[in-house]
Scaffold this active site. Structure first.
Site, PDB file in Angstrom:
ATOM      1  N   TYR A 194     -16.097  17.845 -15.591  1.00 55.12           N
ATOM      2  CA  TYR A 194     -16.644  16.502 -15.644  1.00 55.12           C
ATOM      3  C   TYR A 194     -17.656  16.298 -14.513  1.00 55.12           C
ATOM      4  O   TYR A 194     -17.434  16.736 -13.384  1.00 55.12           O
ATOM      5  CB  TYR A 194     -15.504  15.485 -15.555  1.00 55.12           C
ATOM      6  CG  TYR A 194     -15.926  14.085 -15.212  1.00 55.12           C
ATOM      7  CD1 TYR A 194     -16.857  13.400 -15.996  1.00 55.12           C
ATOM      8  CD2 TYR A 194     -15.395  13.442 -14.101  1.00 55.12           C
ATOM      9  CE1 TYR A 194     -17.243  12.107 -15.670  1.00 55.12           C
ATOM     10  CE2 TYR A 194     -15.776  12.151 -13.775  1.00 55.12           C
ATOM     11  CZ  TYR A 194     -16.707  11.489 -14.563  1.00 55.12           C
ATOM     12  OH  TYR A 194     -17.093  10.214 -14.221  1.00 55.12           O
ATOM     13  N   ARG A 199       0.843  -1.195   0.000  1.00 59.61           N
ATOM     14  CA  ARG A 199       0.000   0.000   0.000  1.00 59.61           C
ATOM     15  C   ARG A 199       0.878   1.244   0.000  1.00 59.61           C
ATOM     16  O   ARG A 199       0.543   2.260  -0.597  1.00 59.61           O
ATOM     17  CB  ARG A 199      -0.936   0.010   1.213  1.00 59.61           C
ATOM     18  CG  ARG A 199      -1.662   1.355   1.385  1.00 59.61           C
ATOM     19  CD  ARG A 199      -2.836   1.287   2.332  1.00 59.61           C
ATOM     20  NE  ARG A 199      -2.582   0.550   3.541  1.00 59.61           N
ATOM     21  CZ  ARG A 199      -1.961   1.014   4.629  1.00 59.61           C
ATOM     22  NH1 ARG A 199      -1.476   2.251   4.624  1.00 59.61           N
ATOM     23  NH2 ARG A 199      -1.815   0.260   5.687  1.00 59.61           N
TER      24      ARG A 199
END
Length: 423
Positions: A101, A49
């Site tokens: 967007y 991660r």
């Protein structure tokens, strides 16, 4: 990675750099964790991660392509947007364009209104007084999307960055529509660049991912910390797949654009098209700016049909090469109805303000044979012409009321289990 032409940087990302077995193609590291040599002797990798060799190769390539100091690869384009917003506090103001967007608009407005994460000001960068509006807002961050989605409006990045520097604001540019092959916002003065790498950078519509590229190392280090903290870093396999797509980015973009220019010329000759939105057209309001700050006009375009909204389906049903679907930037050609799809999360009023009408269609032009794409569109217009003639009298009004405007279409999509996640 050595710096060179964009095609070389993209094609040779990670090539012949394997320290273990001298593999030409970089290996895929699926491991989640790494062995420490001893207590207190951690190597460069400890948990995927935080750091992963495959993801790092992609990040280094994207940083080189954009001319940035550091890139962070995330699990979606929206998480890349969210990551950039970690630089803001509740006392800060974020300026966004009025026609961004729909997913970004939803994120910005809801974080501002429901979480009070920051203050929000919406600016129309196409208006003559955009600079005055920004000065009045005193923002900490200015968000740009150029060309915009879906109307392909152009914003002068250098001009905005010049103003931002005077105000002490950071500028973030969503470069998804063009990719670093066709536009490098950091070279124009921007501080951060956002990508949905799902689109052109990967190019094959089989990976959902994102990236954030920072102009300076300190900002990059801070945002990498946040990416690890929030758990939004990209998966190793996704990075591996994106690297594979990245290697052909330059030749793909060339073919995308060749096809798009042919389609724009074709659409301009269609009597049922009322307007074409494409920065490559000399009469486009942003043509001169686009020509100055871009290395090409891209392969995204939109157009308005001069028919009642109820006839749209006749056009769409006749298409076979253009697939009705969300997203963009893949090797395949897609067609989208922004009002009920990509921008359905915007209210009817916001859509109207942004210029998104009920007969607006957006094309993501792929790399298929242009002869097939043009024949496909011609087939669609033939079907539309027949339907338009058949409903020229009383049926025209009936069709229009049955389908309605973007609001009715959006509500229909909201009730679909497959599309419900969009809202």
């Amino acid at each position: 990675m050595s710096h060179g032409h964009f095609a070389t940087i993209a094609a040779r990302a990670g090539i012949a750099q394997d320290p273990a077995h001298e593999a030409v193609t970089p290996p895929l590291y699926l491991t989640t964790t790494y062995r420490l040599k001893a207590l207190g002797q951690a190597g460069p990798y400890d948990y995927s991660r935080s750091n992963n060799p495959t993801r790092d190769v992609l990040a280094e390539a994207l940083a080189a392509l954009e001319g940035g100091a550091k890139a962070i690869v995330t699990n979606t384009g929206m998480s890349a947007c969210l990551l950039a917003l970690q630089l803001l506090t509740p006392a800060d103001t974020l300026v966004i364009p009025h026609d961004c967007y729909g997913g970004s608009y939803r994120l910005f407005t809801n974080l501002a209104e429901r979480k009070q994460s920051f203050k929000l000001v919406i600016v129309n960068f196409q208006q003559a007084d955009w600079a005055e509006q920004i000065r009045a807002a005193r923002p900490a961050m200015i968000w740009l999307e150029t060309p915009s989605n879906p109307l392909l409006q152009i914003t002068d990045i250098s001009a905005v960055c010049h103003l931002a520097k005077a105000l002490g604001a950071k500028v973030v540019v969503d470069n998804t529509f063009l990719s670093p092959v066709l536009q490098q916002p950091l070279a124009l003065g921007a501080d951060l660049v956002v990508h949905s790498t799902t689109k052109y950078i990967n190019g094959h519509s089989d990976v959902v991912a994102g990236a954030l590229i920072c102009a300076d190392q300190a900002t990059g280090d801070e945002l990498k910390w946040w990416a690890n903290c929030l758990g939004i870093t990209g998966a190793a396999f996704d990075a591996y797949m994106t690297l594979r797509g990245l290697r052909t980015l330059a030749p793909r973009m060339q073919q995308h654009q060749i096809n798009a220019e042919c389609i724009v010329a074709f659409l301009q000759q269609q009597p049922l098209v009322s307007k074409v939105y494409y920065p490559g057209l000399e009469d486009h309001p942003g043509h001169a700016i686009a020509k100055a700050q871009q290395q090409g006009f891209g392969a995204m375009l939109s157009f308005d049909l001069a028919v009642e909204p109820g006839l749209l389906q006749h056009f769409l049903d006749a298409l076979h090469c253009f697939t009705l679907a969300q997203s963009l930037g893949g090797i395949e050609s897609l067609i989208c109805h922004p009002g009920s799809m990509t921008h359905a999360s915007m209210s009817a009023e916001a859509q109207k303000t942004a210029g998104i009408g009920p007969t607006l269609l957006r094309l993501s032009v792929g790399i298929e044979a242009i002869e097939d794409l043009l024949a496909d569109l011609a087939q669609g217009f033939s079907a539309l012409a027949r339907a338009s003639q058949a409903t020229a009298s009383d049926d025209k009004a009936a069709d229009s009321s049955a389908v309605g405007d973007n609001t009715a279409l959006s509500q229909s999509c909201r009730l679909s289990p497959a599309l419900n996640a969009l809202w």
